[in-house]
Design an enzyme around this catalytic site. Structure first.
Site, PDB file in Angstrom:
ATOM      1  N   LYS A  99       0.868  -1.180   0.000  1.00 62.67           N
ATOM      2  CA  LYS A  99       0.000   0.000   0.000  1.00 62.67           C
ATOM      3  C   LYS A  99       0.899   1.222   0.000  1.00 62.67           C
ATOM      4  CE  LYS A  99      -1.811   2.477   3.323  1.00 62.67           C
ATOM      5  NZ  LYS A  99      -1.705   3.757   2.609  1.00 62.67           N
TER       6      LYS A  99
ATOM      7  N   GLU B  25      10.131   0.757  10.314  1.00 61.64           N
ATOM      8  CA  GLU B  25      11.122   1.804  10.046  1.00 61.64           C
ATOM      9  C   GLU B  25      10.425   3.130  10.283  1.00 61.64           C
ATOM     10  OE1 GLU B  25      14.191   1.513   9.459  1.00 61.64           O
ATOM     11  OE2 GLU B  25      14.411  -0.586   8.899  1.00 61.64           O
TER      12      GLU B  25
ATOM     13  N   CYS C 272      13.745  10.799   6.845  1.00 57.41           N
ATOM     14  CA  CYS C 272      13.817  10.291   8.218  1.00 57.41           C
ATOM     15  C   CYS C 272      15.220  10.413   8.796  1.00 57.41           C
ATOM     16  CB  CYS C 272      13.339   8.847   8.255  1.00 57.41           C
ATOM     17  SG  CYS C 272      14.102   7.851   6.986  1.00 57.41           S
TER      18      CYS C 272
ATOM     19  N   GLU D 174       9.828  15.197  15.524  1.00 59.15           N
ATOM     20  CA  GLU D 174      10.168  15.165  14.104  1.00 59.15           C
ATOM     21  C   GLU D 174       9.277  16.167  13.355  1.00 59.15           C
ATOM     22  OE1 GLU D 174       9.060  11.659  11.810  1.00 59.15           O
ATOM     23  OE2 GLU D 174      11.078  11.669  10.952  1.00 59.15           O
TER      24      GLU D 174
HETATM   25  P1  NAD Z   1       2.506   8.007   8.111  1.00 59.07           P
HETATM   26  O1  NAD Z   1       2.821   7.222   9.322  1.00 59.07           O
HETATM   27  O2  NAD Z   1       1.501   9.069   8.207  1.00 59.07           O
HETATM   28  O3  NAD Z   1       2.027   7.063   6.933  1.00 59.07           O
HETATM   29  C1  NAD Z   1       2.821   6.013   6.452  1.00 59.07           C
HETATM   30  C2  NAD Z   1       1.940   5.011   5.749  1.00 59.07           C
HETATM   31  O4  NAD Z   1       1.041   4.430   6.705  1.00 59.07           O
HETATM   32  C3  NAD Z   1       1.053   5.606   4.657  1.00 59.07           C
HETATM   33  O5  NAD Z   1       0.959   4.675   3.606  1.00 59.07           O
HETATM   34  C4  NAD Z   1      -0.277   5.761   5.374  1.00 59.07           C
HETATM   35  O6  NAD Z   1      -1.360   5.764   4.492  1.00 59.07           O
HETATM   36  C5  NAD Z   1      -0.298   4.525   6.239  1.00 59.07           C
HETATM   37  N1  NAD Z   1      -1.147   4.594   7.432  1.00 59.07           N
HETATM   38  C6  NAD Z   1      -1.546   5.691   8.119  1.00 59.07           C
HETATM   39  N2  NAD Z   1      -2.292   5.329   9.187  1.00 59.07           N
HETATM   40  C7  NAD Z   1      -2.359   3.980   9.172  1.00 59.07           C
HETATM   41  C8  NAD Z   1      -2.950   3.009  10.032  1.00 59.07           C
HETATM   42  N3  NAD Z   1      -3.641   3.366  11.121  1.00 59.07           N
HETATM   43  N4  NAD Z   1      -2.796   1.696   9.734  1.00 59.07           N
HETATM   44  C9  NAD Z   1      -2.079   1.313   8.657  1.00 59.07           C
HETATM   45  N5  NAD Z   1      -1.501   2.186   7.794  1.00 59.07           N
HETATM   46  C10 NAD Z   1      -1.629   3.504   8.059  1.00 59.07           C
HETATM   47  O7  NAD Z   1       3.910   8.568   7.584  1.00 59.07           O
HETATM   48  P2  NAD Z   1       4.146   9.543   6.357  1.00 59.07           P
HETATM   49  O8  NAD Z   1       3.737  10.896   6.830  1.00 59.07           O
HETATM   50  O9  NAD Z   1       3.586   8.973   5.117  1.00 59.07           O
HETATM   51  O10 NAD Z   1       5.734   9.476   6.213  1.00 59.07           O
HETATM   52  C11 NAD Z   1       6.575  10.237   6.984  1.00 59.07           C
HETATM   53  C12 NAD Z   1       7.141   9.418   8.129  1.00 59.07           C
HETATM   54  O11 NAD Z   1       7.834   8.284   7.629  1.00 59.07           O
HETATM   55  C13 NAD Z   1       8.165  10.188   8.934  1.00 59.07           C
HETATM   56  O12 NAD Z   1       7.927   9.965  10.309  1.00 59.07           O
HETATM   57  C14 NAD Z   1       9.480   9.568   8.521  1.00 59.07           C
HETATM   58  O13 NAD Z   1      10.516   9.693   9.460  1.00 59.07           O
HETATM   59  C15 NAD Z   1       9.093   8.160   8.279  1.00 59.07           C
HETATM   60  N6  NAD Z   1      10.061   7.478   7.405  1.00 59.07           N
HETATM   61  C16 NAD Z   1      10.935   6.584   7.978  1.00 59.07           C
HETATM   62  C17 NAD Z   1      11.890   5.948   7.200  1.00 59.07           C
HETATM   63  C18 NAD Z   1      12.857   4.968   7.815  1.00 59.07           C
HETATM   64  O14 NAD Z   1      13.555   4.298   7.085  1.00 59.07           O
HETATM   65  N7  NAD Z   1      12.914   4.856   9.123  1.00 59.07           N
HETATM   66  C19 NAD Z   1      11.940   6.201   5.830  1.00 59.07           C
HETATM   67  C20 NAD Z   1      11.044   7.097   5.272  1.00 59.07           C
HETATM   68  C21 NAD Z   1      10.098   7.729   6.082  1.00 59.07           C
END
Ligand code: NAD
Length: 494
Positions: free
Chosen positions: A174, A249, A283, A380
């Site tokens: 997804k 992650e 991140c 963050e």
């Molecule tokens: P997010 O947590 O809002 O969403 C991530 C994904 O989860 C999206 O596909 C979203 O639709 C889905 N999602 C949201 N709520 C959900 C739920 N309740 N159940 C299942 N899926 C759900 O994050 P974002 O805003 O899309 O991305 C930014 C974040 O990602 C930042 O915190 C960043 O640090 C992190 N990130 C981490 C890494 C790493 O390698 N550690 C890499 C890239 C991004």
């Protein structure tokens, strides 16, 4: 408007509900495409397709999976320009970043796991208990539900899909709702090079409404999630209900420590790249610059000067350094952090204003002298917002750097080799760079300490995450009554 369909069981399909949602270009705020808005019915179909494909995919010889991944990498490379253009349009990423970073690195990851598919690391058979030979098998888990963020859409899809399918699993991925397009192309190209239907499925649409049914589906054996820490915690809670494996992650709040003996120009340039890459939506972004007091003023002058030179503009222009943030919501969130820091009296050295005009742009913003426990030092932001604080000693630098709940990435800048090793050992982060910030490699693991999550992406360690170790133990004696049986049944032999 162009419609991109989901990929389920080898077919391009609309949502069962017939609902669609627009995909927005964050630089112009215009819709560029539509994708299906999936719900439980679509997740169920996708998981069924992946479950059924698992039976044959998991039994294929590693070399066959390897060759398909290598073909996929070649085919994506042939489309690299198209992918870079689309990613830039959809995610607002500068074209020079996607064309030279995201797309080639994503393809390199797929190629790496094409090689790794044939290297199943297991302990050689041996006699560890007298009279028995033990072997270790590494087996795929089943259907992996993968959930990706919007900051590196193609690269995250590659990081999630490649190790999972290399190890013999099948995937339902997804992508994040704002950025589904290049993941759909990746899955379509996989079908064209010969991946069997159902091995890679893509479902699109809203966050929790699509993500939660995927996490809780009874036929999903593992959830691989990259995203924010709050969502990661929610996923872990949901997964706990049936002890589904999770690979998380999550967020970061990287320190970048500069000692006075460092090459200050290199540190300031590294900090600009580390802080503003991908508009700070990274991140591993350098967000807490901890600078030794004796070089603080000199460093700050360099860093601020370079920050003022960062060019905002159309992501499609070769001269653009920084594109927009992903959405109006994200820009409001970033600006909220900035407003609260200002209200708390933290010194603002650059930026911090909400721009007017079209597109979700935000300028480089620098704060200084923020208390360690302030929100801007702890949370963050995920935007081009940095704090520069002076530190008095190595011990203070380490203590402040570690004083956050995140632990993904960090860097230390010094010419003193012994200090570099000492500090690298003391920092509680999954990656420590010495005299640089950001580069990763397909061969080495990427992942967090503390609330940045657990489980590694990239490298053979990621491959292992997508397998289960099984111990198979052979009796060599052929005896009906074993010498140790008396402990549970009968008496010892004389
Ligand atoms: P997010 O947590 O809002 O969403 C991530 C994904 O989860 C999206 O596909 C979203 O639709 C889905 N999602 C949201 N709520 C959900 C739920 N309740 N159940 C299942 N899926 C759900 O994050 P974002 O805003 O899309 O991305 C930014 C974040 O990602 C930042 O915190 C960043 O640090 C992190 N990130 C981490 C890494 C790493 O390698 N550690 C890499 C890239 C991004």
């Amino acid at each position: 408007m162009q419609q991109y369909k989901m990929i389920i069981g080898g077919e391009q399909v609309a949502a069962v509900s017939g609902n669609w949602q627009p995909v927005i270009n964050p630089a112009t705020e215009e819709a560029i495409a539509e994708v299906p808005q999936a719900d439980y019915a679509d997740i169920d179909k996708a998981v069924a397709a992946a479950h059924s494909a698992f039976a044959t995919w998991s039994k294929m010889a590693p070399v066959e999976r390897s060759l398909l991944l290598l073909k996929l990498a070649d085919a994506l490379e042939a489309k690299a320009t198209e992918l870079a253009d689309l990613e830039s349009l959809n995610a607002g990423k500068p074209i020079k970043l996607v064309a030279n970073g995201d797309i080639p690195f994503g393809i390199d990851n797929i190629r790496y796991f094409g090689g790794q598919a044939r290297v199943i690391d297991a302990v050689a058979a041996g006699e560890f208990v007298g009279g028995y030979t033990s072997t270790l098998r590494r087996e795929p888990i089943g259907v992996v539900g993968s959930i990706a963020p919007w900051n590196y859409p193609f690269m995250m899809a590659a990081w999630k899909i490649a190790p999972a399918v290399a190890a013999g699993n099948t995937v339902v991925i997804k992508p994040a709702p704002p950025t589904p397009l290049t993941t759909l192309i990746l899955a379509q190209v996989a079908l064209e090079v010969g991946f069997p239907p159902g091995v890679i499925n893509v479902v699109t649409g809203g966050g929790p409404a699509v993500g939660e049914p995927l996490v809780t589906h009874p036929n999903v054996g593992m959830v691989s999630f990259t995203g924010s820490t709050p969502t990661g915690k929610r996923i872990m809670e949901l997964a706990a209900r049936k002890v589904t494996r999770v690979h998380l992650e999550l967020g970061g709040k990287a320190p970048l420590i500069v000692f006075a003996d460092a090459n200050l120009e290199a540190a300031a340039r590294g900090a600009v790249v580390g802080a503003y890459v991908n508009t700070g939506q990274d991140c591993t972004a350098a967000t807490r610059l901890l600078v030794e007091r004796s070089c603080y003023d000199e460093f700050m002058a360099l860093f601020k000067g370079f920050s003022e030179q960062v060019r905002l503009g159309s992501p499609q222009a070769q001269t653009t350094d920084m594109g927009p943030l992903i959405s109006a919501e994200q820009r409001d969130r970033v600006h909220g952090f900035v407003e609260r820091a200002k209200a708390a009296g933290i010194t603002l050295n650059l930026g911090g204003e909400l721009p007017t005009g079209t597109g979700y742009f935000y300028s480089p913003t620098i704060f200084s002298n923020a208390p360690t426990q302030s929100e801007i030092m702890q949370e963050e932001v995920f935007g081009p917002v940095v704090v520069v604080n002076p530190i008095e000693s190595e011990a203070e630098a380490i203590a402040v750097a570690n004083d956050v709940r995140f632990g993904l990435a960090s860097s230390v800048w010094t010419k003193d080799v012994a200090r570099a090793w000492r500090v690298a050992g003391a920092l509680q982060f999954g990656t420590v760079w010495v005299n640089d910030h950001l580069p990763l490699s397909s061969e080495l693991p990427h992942g967090g300490f503390k609330e940045s999550g657990f489980g590694k992406d990239l490298s053979r360690y990621a491959f292992e995450e997508y397998t289960i170790a099984k111990h198979v133990m052979f009796d060599l004696s052929g005896e009906a009554k074993k010498p140790w049986h008396f402990t549970a049944f009968g008496d010892p032999d004389e």
